[in-house]
Design a protein around this motif. Structure first.
Motif, PDB file in Angstrom:
ATOM      1  N   ALA A 422       0.831  -1.205   0.000  1.00  0.00           N
ATOM      2  CA  ALA A 422       0.000   0.000   0.000  1.00  0.00           C
ATOM      3  C   ALA A 422       0.866   1.257   0.000  1.00  0.00           C
ATOM      4  CB  ALA A 422      -0.926  -0.015   1.219  1.00  0.00           C
ATOM      5  N   ARG A 423       1.921   1.255   0.822  1.00  0.00           N
ATOM      6  CA  ARG A 423       2.823   2.410   0.858  1.00  0.00           C
ATOM      7  C   ARG A 423       3.511   2.611  -0.483  1.00  0.00           C
ATOM      8  NH1 ARG A 423       7.351   2.128   4.578  1.00  0.00           N
ATOM      9  NH2 ARG A 423       7.633   4.306   4.042  1.00  0.00           N
ATOM     10  N   ALA A 424       3.974   1.512  -1.088  1.00  0.00           N
ATOM     11  CA  ALA A 424       4.649   1.619  -2.382  1.00  0.00           C
ATOM     12  C   ALA A 424       3.703   2.165  -3.443  1.00  0.00           C
ATOM     13  CB  ALA A 424       5.200   0.255  -2.799  1.00  0.00           C
ATOM     14  N   THR A 425       2.458   1.688  -3.424  1.00  0.00           N
ATOM     15  CA  THR A 425       1.466   2.182  -4.385  1.00  0.00           C
ATOM     16  C   THR A 425       1.229   3.681  -4.200  1.00  0.00           C
ATOM     17  OG1 THR A 425       0.372   0.027  -4.411  1.00  0.00           O
ATOM     18  CG2 THR A 425      -0.886   1.901  -5.239  1.00  0.00           C
ATOM     19  N   LEU A 426       1.182   4.108  -2.955  1.00  0.00           N
ATOM     20  CA  LEU A 426       0.990   5.527  -2.649  1.00  0.00           C
ATOM     21  C   LEU A 426       2.148   6.352  -3.194  1.00  0.00           C
ATOM     22  CD1 LEU A 426      -0.594   7.749  -1.146  1.00  0.00           C
ATOM     23  CD2 LEU A 426       0.651   7.097   0.929  1.00  0.00           C
ATOM     24  N   ILE A 427       3.367   5.903  -2.963  1.00  0.00           N
ATOM     25  CA  ILE A 427       4.546   6.621  -3.450  1.00  0.00           C
ATOM     26  C   ILE A 427       4.579   6.646  -4.969  1.00  0.00           C
ATOM     27  CG2 ILE A 427       7.071   6.578  -3.531  1.00  0.00           C
ATOM     28  CD1 ILE A 427       6.947   5.329  -0.683  1.00  0.00           C
ATOM     29  N   SER A 429       2.077   6.457  -7.039  1.00  0.00           N
ATOM     30  CA  SER A 429       1.029   7.335  -7.562  1.00  0.00           C
ATOM     31  C   SER A 429       1.426   8.796  -7.455  1.00  0.00           C
ATOM     32  CB  SER A 429      -0.279   7.093  -6.803  1.00  0.00           C
ATOM     33  OG  SER A 429      -0.725   5.756  -6.975  1.00  0.00           O
ATOM     34  N   ARG A 430       2.089   9.153  -6.364  1.00  0.00           N
ATOM     35  CA  ARG A 430       2.498  10.543  -6.196  1.00  0.00           C
ATOM     36  C   ARG A 430       3.596  10.915  -7.185  1.00  0.00           C
ATOM     37  NH1 ARG A 430       2.268  10.686   0.459  1.00  0.00           N
ATOM     38  NH2 ARG A 430       0.019  11.118   0.601  1.00  0.00           N
ATOM     39  N   TYR A 431       4.506   9.986  -7.443  1.00  0.00           N
ATOM     40  CA  TYR A 431       5.519  10.232  -8.471  1.00  0.00           C
ATOM     41  C   TYR A 431       4.848  10.422  -9.832  1.00  0.00           C
ATOM     42  CZ  TYR A 431       9.996   9.622  -6.067  1.00  0.00           C
ATOM     43  OH  TYR A 431      11.109   9.801  -5.287  1.00  0.00           O
ATOM     44  N   ARG A 454      -5.290  12.483 -14.096  1.00  0.00           N
ATOM     45  CA  ARG A 454      -5.156  12.939 -12.714  1.00  0.00           C
ATOM     46  C   ARG A 454      -6.223  12.311 -11.833  1.00  0.00           C
ATOM     47  NH1 ARG A 454      -4.995  17.720 -13.781  1.00  0.00           N
ATOM     48  NH2 ARG A 454      -2.739  18.015 -13.769  1.00  0.00           N
ATOM     49  N   ARG A 455      -7.445  12.205 -12.332  1.00  0.00           N
ATOM     50  CA  ARG A 455      -8.513  11.580 -11.547  1.00  0.00           C
ATOM     51  C   ARG A 455      -8.169  10.128 -11.222  1.00  0.00           C
ATOM     52  NH1 ARG A 455     -11.884  14.557 -15.093  1.00  0.00           N
ATOM     53  NH2 ARG A 455     -12.168  12.716 -16.428  1.00  0.00           N
ATOM     54  N   HIS A 456      -7.602   9.436 -12.221  1.00  0.00           N
ATOM     55  CA  HIS A 456      -7.240   8.034 -11.997  1.00  0.00           C
ATOM     56  C   HIS A 456      -6.195   7.898 -10.887  1.00  0.00           C
ATOM     57  CE1 HIS A 456      -5.782   3.944 -12.649  1.00  0.00           C
ATOM     58  NE2 HIS A 456      -4.567   4.444 -12.815  1.00  0.00           N
ATOM     59  N   TYR A 457      -5.126   8.693 -10.972  1.00  0.00           N
ATOM     60  CA  TYR A 457      -4.046   8.565  -9.987  1.00  0.00           C
ATOM     61  C   TYR A 457      -4.440   9.121  -8.622  1.00  0.00           C
ATOM     62  CZ  TYR A 457      -0.699   6.713 -13.299  1.00  0.00           C
ATOM     63  OH  TYR A 457      -0.054   5.900 -14.180  1.00  0.00           O
ATOM     64  N   GLU A 458      -5.285  10.142  -8.603  1.00  0.00           N
ATOM     65  CA  GLU A 458      -5.769  10.638  -7.316  1.00  0.00           C
ATOM     66  C   GLU A 458      -6.646   9.597  -6.630  1.00  0.00           C
ATOM     67  OE1 GLU A 458      -7.632  14.288  -8.324  1.00  0.00           O
ATOM     68  OE2 GLU A 458      -5.788  15.486  -8.111  1.00  0.00           O
ATOM     69  N   SER A 459      -7.469   8.896  -7.432  1.00  0.00           N
ATOM     70  CA  SER A 459      -8.273   7.818  -6.876  1.00  0.00           C
ATOM     71  C   SER A 459      -7.391   6.696  -6.340  1.00  0.00           C
ATOM     72  CB  SER A 459      -9.218   7.270  -7.951  1.00  0.00           C
ATOM     73  OG  SER A 459      -9.909   6.129  -7.486  1.00  0.00           O
ATOM     74  N   GLN A 460      -6.341   6.346  -7.097  1.00  0.00           N
ATOM     75  CA  GLN A 460      -5.421   5.301  -6.655  1.00  0.00           C
ATOM     76  C   GLN A 460      -4.685   5.714  -5.383  1.00  0.00           C
ATOM     77  OE1 GLN A 460      -3.225   2.767  -9.605  1.00  0.00           O
ATOM     78  NE2 GLN A 460      -1.453   3.895  -8.821  1.00  0.00           N
ATOM     79  N   THR A 461      -4.335   7.010  -5.311  1.00  0.00           N
ATOM     80  CA  THR A 461      -3.675   7.529  -4.113  1.00  0.00           C
ATOM     81  C   THR A 461      -4.581   7.429  -2.901  1.00  0.00           C
ATOM     82  OG1 THR A 461      -2.356   9.063  -5.437  1.00  0.00           O
ATOM     83  CG2 THR A 461      -2.587   9.570  -3.092  1.00  0.00           C
ATOM     84  N   SER A 462      -5.848   7.807  -3.072  1.00  0.00           N
ATOM     85  CA  SER A 462      -6.807   7.765  -1.961  1.00  0.00           C
ATOM     86  C   SER A 462      -7.002   6.339  -1.460  1.00  0.00           C
ATOM     87  CB  SER A 462      -8.150   8.359  -2.392  1.00  0.00           C
ATOM     88  OG  SER A 462      -8.004   9.708  -2.785  1.00  0.00           O
ATOM     89  N   LYS A 463      -7.130   5.391  -2.394  1.00  0.00           N
ATOM     90  CA  LYS A 463      -7.310   3.993  -1.995  1.00  0.00           C
ATOM     91  C   LYS A 463      -6.092   3.466  -1.244  1.00  0.00           C
ATOM     92  CE  LYS A 463     -10.411   2.777  -5.820  1.00  0.00           C
ATOM     93  NZ  LYS A 463     -10.559   1.982  -7.074  1.00  0.00           N
ATOM     94  N   ALA A 464      -4.899   3.810  -1.736  1.00  0.00           N
ATOM     95  CA  ALA A 464      -3.678   3.352  -1.069  1.00  0.00           C
ATOM     96  C   ALA A 464      -3.555   3.957   0.321  1.00  0.00           C
ATOM     97  CB  ALA A 464      -2.457   3.708  -1.920  1.00  0.00           C
TER      98      ALA A 464
END
Length: 554
Positions: A422-427, A429-431, A454-464
């Motif tokens: 989850a942490r790796a996915t968050l990092i 997505s932010r990159y 941006r919507r896709h990666y922001e959604s992925q960030t929120s889930k992570a």
């Protein structure tokens, strides 16, 4: 028309692939599995591999630069510079002192006892010089697999990169002094001390300067292009060109390639490569290093002659013990001294790893093979060196994991993989969002496309983020806190220097604060890879008496 050498290469590649699959499936050290496979191929006596040999041209001009550049390219320069004092003491004085002690032990253990005929100081010094360098490829692979403190990994890797070049210089000096094939066009010197110092400075310092200069030129050049194929090609030119140019100028090609890789990876890749280009370069060199390692260790296995090694078994065991004792003598004596001279002393338990993790490898075998066939002690020295390398790979390599486990240094065994994911996915997505902002800012994509991505990666960030918060209550965060605290203390040191330059405090106060920061860093380095309670206790001391003790997030 198919040539013999092409079939040999294909056979070795196929064997390497199957060995890699087997090693991954059964969780075996890959490099040791390759050596065993090479031994098995030797017993099978396949005609197509009958004339394959590990020689100086193959290793030094084709395989070694790839291994050196790949490792140097990934070096964290900030951490490397922070630990440069320790790495230097192991790679330079360590090679010289351990080599000298090894020669003394061998002279009295093999020569004066008559166990090996015609074994004098010349043979002892030649043996010690070729075995001066460590080659802990197997240990580093194990470190990555099991997880050890990052600083320990960096020190072992950094030492192995630098001491290869130092060992080659020492070998050149010894062979020239004894007139048995001096390299780099050297002649027998009139003054041993003057010649040794001049050779050491010319080869070592010259190699470093050439590598830094070429790495800097590469960094400037890569800023002018944005094509992953061209930039990957330039890294290949840099890796092999820095080696060849240094050798042509009678300097150390090993050190030149290492420092070219460090500059290219820590500076050139950061300022001159896009994310996609850097990924392409990393993938290319990861493959090149895999191929080089596969060929080296398969050829090591093919070169080992079990019958000859058995005949010289007693001498080989004594020589192996001598090399380990010599390294242990230096490490146990010098590392505490280094700790007093630096702001970040090493934990006592790491000394055992540095001693036992100093494996010998292919460079030692190749250097001894460069001795002329007319040299009377060549056959005996080749058998001794090959035997010690074989014992080192198997005895030290196979026992390293139990040693790390007993010392409590396997920090990766208790990882929470779902939380890490989850942490790796968050990092990640932010990159990706940072890269997206840069693409949009340069007008490389339309605003509508950018908004959708941006919507896709922001959604992925929120889930992570949500998943990480859900899992964090089951995770020990002490190690994460310790790593973050190391970086924050480094920032405090920068602030302290700024305060000194601004004359906001006197030298006595600055020194006191510097010592306090050093003690806190030392506490973090001494943290065991064990329980949460142990880590929390040390973190509490490192943060200070007025701070809240490190504990899991509830």
């Amino acid at each position: 028309m198919i040539h013999h050498v092409e079939v040999q290469v294909l056979v070795l590649l196929l064997v390497a692939a199957f060995v890699g699959m087997g090693a991954r499936r059964f969780r075996l050290p890959y490099t040791l599995a390759l050596v065993v496979a090479g031994l098995a191929l030797g017993f099978l006596d396949l005609g197509v591999l009958s004339d394959v040999e590990l020689n100086a041209d193959l290793l030094l001009l084709l395989l070694l630069p790839a291994l050196l550049f790949e490792a140097a390219f990934h070096i964290d320069f900030t951490e490397f510079r922070r630990n440069l004092g320790t790495i230097f003491m192991l790679a330079v004085p360590g090679v010289l002192v351990a080599g000298g002690v090894t020669a003394v032990l061998l002279y009295f253990g093999l020569g004066s006892t008559g166990l090996v005929a015609d074994f004098g100081w010349r043979e002892a010094l030649l043996f010690a010089s070729v075995l001066a360098a460590t080659d802990p490829v197997s240990v580093l692979a194990l470190f990555r697999q099991l997880g050890v403190p990052k600083r320990l990994y960096l020190i072992v890797e950094g030492e192995s990169l630098l001491n290869d070049g130092v060992a080659v210089v020492v070998f050149v000096i010894v062979t020239t002094v004894y007139g048995v094939g001096g390299a780099h066009g050297a002649e027998t010197p009139d003054s041993l001390t003057a010649y040794s110092l001049q050779t050491f400075l010319r080869m070592g310092g010259g190699g470093i300067l050439i590598g830094v200069a070429l790495g800097g030129a590469f960094s400037v050049l890569t800023r002018q292009v944005d094509d992953h194929l061209i930039e990957t090609t330039l890294t290949a030119v840099l890796a092999y060109g820095s080696f060849l140019i240094a050798e042509q100028l009678h300097c150390s090609g090993v050190l030149s390639t290492v420092f070219a890789g460090i500059v290219a990876g820590s500076y050139g890749a950061r300022v001159g490569m896009s994310h996609s280009t850097r990924n392409a370069v990393v993938d290319f060199w990861e493959f090149a290093a895999f191929i080089a390692n596969s060929f080296i260790f398969l050829l090591v296995g093919l070169e080992l002659e079990p019958v000859e090694l058995l005949h010289g078994g007693v001498a080989i065991v004594i020589a192996f013990i001598a090399t380990v004792l010599a390294r242990g003598t230096y490490v146990y004596a010098a590392i505490p001294l280094v700790g007093r001279l630096t702001t970040t002393p090493l934990p006592a338990s790491w000394r055992h790893v540095l001693v036992w993790g100093g494996l010998r490898g292919s460079l030692s075998m190749v250097l001894i093979l460069t001795l002329p066939t007319s040299f009377p002690g060549r056959g005996m020295l080749v058998t001794l060196v090959f035997g010690v390398v074989g014992l080192s790979l198997f005895v030290q390599g196979l026992s390293m994991a139990p040693l790390l486990r007993k010392l409590g240094l396997l920090v990766g065994e208790n990882r929470h993989h779902e939380y890490d994911r989850a942490r790796a996915t968050l990092i990640m997505s932010r990159y990706a969002l940072d890269e997206l902002a840069e693409l949009e800012g340069h007008g490389l994509i339309e605003s509508g496309v950018a908004a959708r991505l941006r919507r896709h990666y922001e959604s992925q960030t929120s889930k992570a983020e949500a998943q990480a918060r859900e899992l964090v209550s089951n995770v020990d965060l002490s190690a994460q806190t310790a790593e973050a605290l190391e970086r924050l203390i480094a920032a405090e040191r920068v602030g302290l220097r700024a305060a000194q330059h601004a004359e906001l405090l006197d030298d006595v106060t600055a020194e006191a604060l510097s010592v306090e920061l050093a003690k806190r860093l030392a506490l973090l380095d001494e943290r065991p890879g064990g329980t949460e309670a142990e880590l929390a206790e040390i973190l509490g001391q490192a943060l200070g008496p007025d701070s809240e003790r490190a504990k899991p997030v509830e």
